[in-house]
Write a protein that holds these residues in place. Sequence first.
Motif: not given
Length: 712
Positions: A532-539, A588-594
């Motif tokens: 399972w994964t989830w996008q939290c919007g920040a690192g 959350a919206a996916t931020p620009a990845p590092p």
Amino acid sequence: MDRRQFLTTSAAATAGTVALASATSARAATAAPSGTTRPAPAQPASMGVAGKDFPKVGGDLGNKNYSTLGQINRGTVRRLGGAWHTQLEGGSTAQYQECTVVAQDGVLYVQTTQQNVFAVNGKTGEVIWKTAIGSPRATTDMRGVGLGQGLVFSTSGANIAYALDQRTGAIVWQTPLLNEPQHGLSPGVLAAAATYFDGLVYIGMNGSVSGARGHAYALDAATGAIVWTFWSCPGPGEFGHDTWAGTSWESGGAVPWVHPAIDPDLGTVYWAFGNPYPRTDGSTREGTNLFANSLVALDAKTGTRRWHFQSVHHDLWDCDNVMAPVLADLEIDDKVRKVVVYGSKAGMFYILDRATGDPVQGVNERPVPQDSRQLTWPTQPFPRGEPFVPEQYPSANDATRPVPFYPTGPIFTPTWDRPTIIFPGAVGGGNWAYDSFSLDTGYVYVGYSLIDTAYSNGQNGLSETPRPYGEYMAGGLAAMDPRTNTVVWRKPSKWWLSLGTGVLSTAGRLLFQGRPDGTLAAMDDATGEELWTWQCGAGANTCPISYEIDGEQYIAILAGGEWEPIGPATPYGDNLWAFKLGGTVAQAATPAPPPTRNPITATPVTGATAKNTVTLGRIWDTATGSPGSTESTTAQNAMAPQALTVAAGTTVTFINPADNAHSHGAVSFFDHEFDSGTLAAGKSYTHTFRTPGEHYYNDPAFPQNTGLIIVQ
């Protein structure tokens, strides 16, 4: 001090040779074969347990980061969704966040780098109270509060310890710290999660890079009064003082910047101490430099040293102990052993008897490379078993592939005035991402990073521990069997997983871990399989926790990014998330990845401005919009301009000015786009760029001088 006594000794031991292995570890340990999970024996009830509550950073006094809750499990985790999402600082992306949440009686307690402490309703995400502490201009790494006696304990960047009323957030007491005479070059700054036990609050500090003299505090929880102080750079008359030459102890660093573990039955606090100062120049501090790079067992009530173990002698590599110790009872050789597991940036676990400090599987002192200028110690301790990192040297087979033209070396290679690439680097290996010990598998789970460092002595304009621009960065998650100190499995990751991305294991047979791109993942604890994964919007650079309200299990994490290793290139934020089965709040919206390469962050200069020319060995003067007039052979940005943007089809000239004293060059890596060779002063080289993309290059004569051509 005898040359062997530095390793491990009880407070009452006399000087002399110290055995490196306990009697039971003289023969091979018998544990379950690798890949076979076997539950751990019952753990001491005195350390507490994380179940309905997650009452401290680390979950319990032994820092196991294990929850007994199992409603969210392998079979149900796919139904996990957002229960609520709160932006603690109004959506600010100005700061990173390092705080692990704690939970008690349905309330979450959390700090932000903005110097605020919050109480949050664990069911709804509503803020119950918010208290500002210290000064927003005096920030520090806020890594978690302590709870006890109806109080919330915190520190601030203004070097003040606080107790807040748990119900209202009102300040009950405040105690300024780091203000006693200590001889250092700087006082340092308070750091680490506050830890409460039996009427005392344990507080650490940072400052090894600024020449502070490290020390650890125990405060009276009711009043804030200092009960005891342990100085980790011993002064005259104190044990270990003779391991520092001259007055080097006065600014020796060795700070305790992660929180300790506590064994109530033994009345012992286990605290890890960091690297000495200067970080990479050992020429002024002859000796092993106790208690730098050491785990020290202290009497919980008095602060008296009971024993210590030093994992790196006379450290020259910023190889400090930054992993919170884990306490566990293990069955080894059909006998239950009480151990403390701790590690460092070296990428190895040291597994010690909690009562004596003896290595359970044994430790070998191995000869290591020497340099008389650095006053190197002749040996370093290698625990029996294996490292949790894939290797301990730069490798062409993974992200530790070294940038060309640098000298390279394995772990513990001494350096002087030639920047030398070594892995594990200054951010590890292992770092401050908290490990987890699962009672169901008996494994310790550890995130690691694959990031090189170019070490030098830090003199004459050389940087101490830079990461070469353009190098690749990655990491992984490892399951270690502490009964044998061997790797059960590793799961490679494109992300570095040692910097805040701690691990939670649960009775639902799951592992939860965040990632720098904002992803929170759930994995099978036996295999590492992602479920399972989830996008939290920040690192997601803090440790997840679990708690229960009204019969429902929740998972929570503060996602706000982390400044290491690439600063704001990791997405920052203030996102406090809670999850439950059937939760309906969307991701959350996916931020620009590092970036997965260490980026050059200098503002690109257009080809027109620079006349499509790069001047070698010079630093770009932003005020004049032209190359500087002074040659540099040490600066990483000694390409003028360091970042140049041109259109495809442009011919760029690389020139070594006639008044430079040295030969220079420009060679692209790892794409082999262009190669000027070595250019004598007054010579130049041209190349036409036709393919859009980024081309990193460096100077074959002075490889730390690095530039970037951006073709559009």
